[in-house]
Scaffold this motif. Sequence first.
Motif, short mmCIF file in Angstrom:
data_model
loop_
_atom_site.label_atom_id
_atom_site.label_comp_id
_atom_site.label_asym_id
_atom_site.label_seq_id
_atom_site.Cartn_x
_atom_site.Cartn_y
_atom_site.Cartn_z
N ASN A 231 39.54 2.29 9.94
CA ASN A 231 40.93 2.56 10.28
C ASN A 231 41.58 1.26 10.75
N CYS A 232 42.82 1.05 10.35
CA CYS A 232 43.57 -0.12 10.79
C CYS A 232 45.01 0.28 11.03
N VAL B 30 54.50 2.97 13.13
CA VAL B 30 53.16 2.39 13.09
C VAL B 30 52.61 2.55 11.68
N ALA B 31 52.16 1.45 11.09
CA ALA B 31 51.51 1.51 9.78
C ALA B 31 50.02 1.78 10.01
N PHE B 32 49.56 2.93 9.54
CA PHE B 32 48.18 3.37 9.75
C PHE B 32 47.48 3.47 8.40
N SER B 33 46.39 2.72 8.24
CA SER B 33 45.69 2.68 6.96
C SER B 33 44.25 3.13 7.14
N GLN B 34 43.78 3.96 6.21
CA GLN B 34 42.40 4.44 6.21
C GLN B 34 41.68 3.89 4.99
N LEU B 35 40.43 3.51 5.18
CA LEU B 35 39.64 2.90 4.11
C LEU B 35 38.28 3.57 4.02
N GLU B 36 37.86 3.89 2.80
CA GLU B 36 36.50 4.33 2.54
C GLU B 36 35.87 3.34 1.57
N LEU B 37 34.87 2.64 2.04
CA LEU B 37 34.26 1.56 1.27
C LEU B 37 32.85 1.93 0.87
#
Length: 253
Positions: A121-122, A175-182
């Motif tokens: 999460n960022c 707020v810019a909220f970014s989710q990542l699945e790597l």
Amino acid sequence: MDTITLQCRFDLEGEPLYTLKWYKGGKEFYRYIPKEMPNTQVFPLPGINVDRSKSNPYEVVLRNVQPEATGKYKCEVSSDAPNFYTVMESAYLFVVDVPVDDPVMTVDKEVADVGSTLTGNCSAPASYPAANVTWYLNGRKIPQSSQRLLSPSELQNAVSSASVPSVSSRRMPMVAFSQLELEIDEETFQNGKARLKCTGTIFHLYKREKEIVLEEERPRPKPSSVLGIRDAAGGKRIPNCICLHVKGFNSLT
């Protein structure tokens, strides 16, 4: 709050100036007519605060600029009789509320193995407009990520919830909220480590980043840099090559 200056440069090629007008979103907020007294008129418009003392036919100064001042501005110039030529030009103004903090970045694990999935999460600090969040792995951009815009109060719910609410308002700090699945594969790690980074940017005015170093759970053995064979008698490693000595030079073939 900041002060901005709107400039309107024009050349009437000898024609006298009849009137100059400024518009925002099609609504007039400033007018200059040199033949009238007073020659300047200001019309009330939400988010527009004209500084009369510093404004003139060539530039209009806005003070205490708020995000509501964002929009399309138009300058209209007309010449006097007998021709009454009219020309106009427009430009878009974007008022940016720039944050001062770095992005906040978290991952579900900092030690991972090939074949596993890492979740990250960022979130960039609240700003207007919201920052653009980009992920990088070992310096290369990761295209697969999702980004949503949240109000600061909704960010707490988004971090702990699988469903992220959407927000339609664009006139408040977001707020810019970014989710990542790597997906971790064999190319993720370099010498047992990987650099995962998220960057928040707003035009050329803001660029901050956060980085986490990931470690491979079971590092793969490094390939040997020297290949050779062993002497059957003494077990001594002999380089697997043919060395020639020619006129004082050692050459390897």
